[in-house]
Motif scaffolding. Structure first.
Motif, short mmCIF file in Angstrom:
data_model
loop_
_atom_site.label_atom_id
_atom_site.label_comp_id
_atom_site.label_asym_id
_atom_site.label_seq_id
_atom_site.Cartn_x
_atom_site.Cartn_y
_atom_site.Cartn_z
N ASP A 5 1.10 6.22 14.98
CA ASP A 5 -0.44 6.43 14.55
C ASP A 5 -0.98 5.38 13.70
O ASP A 5 -1.98 5.08 13.61
N LEU A 6 -0.09 4.92 12.72
CA LEU A 6 0.05 3.86 11.60
C LEU A 6 0.85 3.37 11.58
O LEU A 6 2.18 3.70 11.26
N VAL A 7 0.93 2.19 11.92
CA VAL A 7 2.33 1.37 10.74
C VAL A 7 1.89 0.28 10.10
O VAL A 7 0.47 -0.54 10.24
N ILE A 8 2.36 0.00 8.96
CA ILE A 8 2.30 -0.41 7.79
C ILE A 8 3.15 -1.41 7.46
O ILE A 8 4.18 -0.93 7.65
N ILE A 9 2.67 -2.59 7.31
CA ILE A 9 3.29 -4.11 7.11
C ILE A 9 3.96 -4.28 5.71
O ILE A 9 2.46 -4.82 5.30
N GLY A 10 5.22 -3.83 5.02
CA GLY A 10 4.91 -4.42 4.12
C GLY A 10 4.95 -2.81 3.28
O GLY A 10 4.42 -1.94 3.27
N GLY A 11 6.36 -3.06 2.38
CA GLY A 11 6.79 -1.75 1.56
C GLY A 11 6.90 -1.86 0.02
O GLY A 11 6.95 -1.56 -0.62
N GLY A 12 5.60 -2.72 -0.44
CA GLY A 12 5.59 -3.12 -1.77
C GLY A 12 4.76 -1.94 -2.22
O GLY A 12 4.05 -0.63 -1.74
N ALA A 13 3.86 -1.25 -3.30
CA ALA A 13 2.79 -0.59 -3.53
C ALA A 13 1.78 -0.16 -2.72
O ALA A 13 1.12 0.82 -2.39
N ALA A 14 1.04 -1.57 -2.95
CA ALA A 14 0.36 -1.11 -1.43
C ALA A 14 0.42 -0.39 -0.42
O ALA A 14 -0.34 0.33 0.28
N GLY A 15 1.70 -1.36 0.54
CA GLY A 15 2.27 0.06 1.91
C GLY A 15 2.07 0.97 1.77
O GLY A 15 1.98 2.02 2.15
N ILE A 16 3.60 1.63 0.58
CA ILE A 16 3.74 3.09 -0.17
C ILE A 16 2.91 3.62 -0.43
O ILE A 16 2.30 4.83 0.31
N LEU A 17 1.20 3.33 -1.19
CA LEU A 17 0.33 4.15 -1.57
C LEU A 17 -0.23 4.44 -0.04
O LEU A 17 -0.84 5.20 0.18
N CYS A 18 -0.39 3.40 0.64
CA CYS A 18 -1.23 3.56 2.18
C CYS A 18 -0.54 5.02 3.26
O CYS A 18 -1.20 5.71 3.77
N ALA A 19 0.96 4.67 2.79
CA ALA A 19 1.75 5.78 3.61
C ALA A 19 1.35 7.23 3.33
O ALA A 19 0.95 7.96 3.31
N ILE A 20 1.31 7.58 1.65
CA ILE A 20 1.47 8.69 1.06
C ILE A 20 -0.69 8.85 1.48
O ILE A 20 -0.58 10.62 1.56
N GLU A 21 -1.27 8.38 1.27
CA GLU A 21 -2.74 8.57 1.30
C GLU A 21 -2.88 9.02 3.16
O GLU A 21 -3.44 10.02 3.62
N GLY A 22 -2.43 8.49 3.73
CA GLY A 22 -2.12 8.27 5.00
C GLY A 22 -1.94 10.03 5.64
O GLY A 22 -2.05 10.66 6.33
N LYS A 23 -0.74 10.34 5.14
CA LYS A 23 -0.24 11.60 5.03
C LYS A 23 -1.07 12.84 4.20
O LYS A 23 -1.41 13.99 5.42
#
Length: 299
Positions: A5-23
């Protein structure tokens, strides 16, 4: 082909935060793709304040958000380099474990952060020698046990000196000089670094046999030579727009990152961007707010 449903390119602060918010927003399947062997990006070596008015180091913040991420079911591909995003949101990436593969995302977020200027962007003549580093590389060397980047260091620029300020003092490094922009001498002095400050001087030559041994600097046609064994560039960070450029996504010429609208959408449908990948932020809480707004705006 794997689909998310969502692919995030980059596992820094923004990438991690987007994953958390997505969940938190009940996005069912999420994948983070990170080129390094672990998550965190620049947070991993950040022992300085990234919170502006609220003090928190990058390392502390990384520990905090990784602990929160562990609560959710998020797939993570480490040591994986994204090459580009093809039509239909197919992310092309490569790794030693899985080779070249395509992963499809209903939505894709580019969160690959910022990058430092390299020597290639410096107009200085001279020899090809070792001992020339960015602040980020110097930071990684300081993080190694019983290692320092050099004994006699010249710093060119003043934008990111704060990143290694503690290490310079801790290891009593001999900084032979700092080249800063006109009007920035007081800013350099405010860091408590009492070194030779060359305000308004430009680097014009780099010389050495194997390793840098001296440089020449110039201001108003007046040239000075400075002897050093290490040269560290401390220039402003730039947004990393490489993946966007390879994916035919319009870039913002002012930041070198992806150009986005008010909803963080890029020029391609269902592809978004945030964090330092669109512009270099002043503090981590700006990025927090941005990631939350982006996820709220996903279709």
């Amino acid at each position: 082909m794997r689909e998310y449903d969502l692919v995030i390119i980059g596992g820094g602060a923004a990438g991690i935060l987007c994953a958390i918010e997505g969940k938190k927003r009940s996005i069912e399947s999420i994948l983070i793709i990170e080129k390094d062997p672990d998550l965190g990006g620049m947070l991993s070596n950040s022992d300085y304040n990234i919170g502006n008015e609220i003090y928190i180091t990058g390392k502390e913040y990384k520990e905090k958000i990784l602990k929160e991420l562990e609560r959710y079911n998020v797939d993570i591909n480490l040591n994986t380099m994204v090459l580009n995003i093809e039509e239909n949101n197919e992310v092309v990436c490569t790794s030693s474990q899985r080779g070249i593969e395509k992963i499809k995302g209903k939505n894709v977020i580019i969160a690959n952060g910022g990058k430092e200027k390299s020597r290639n962007s410096i107009t200085a003549v001279g020899d090809r020698v070792s001992g020339i580093l960015t602040i980020g590389m110097a930071k990684k060397i300081f993080a190694m046990e019983d290692m320092v980047p050099g004994k006699n260091i010249l710093i060119v620029g003043d934008a990111t000196i704060y990143m290694i300020e503690q290490e310079l003092k801790k290891y009593n490094i001999n900084v032979v000089g700092i080249l800063c922009e006109d009007g920035n001498a007081d800013r350099v002095k405010s860091l408590g670094l009492k070194y030779n400050i060359y305000e308004g001087y430009k680097l014009v030559g780099i010389y050495g046999d194997g390793r840098v041994s001296k440089v020449s600097i110039e201001r108003d046609n007046h040239i000075k030579e400075i002897f050093c064994d290490t040269l560290i560039f401390s220039y402003p960070m730039l947004s990393d727009g490489v993946v966007a450029m390879r994916s035919n996504i319009v870039l913002n010429p002012e930041t070198t990152g992806s150009k986005v609208d008010e909803n963080y959408k890029t020029s391609r449908d269902n592809i978004y961007a945030c964090g330092n990948g669109i512009y270099i932020h002043n503090d981590i809480y700006e990025i927090e707010k941005e990631c939350k707004e982006l996820i709220e705006n996903l279709k």
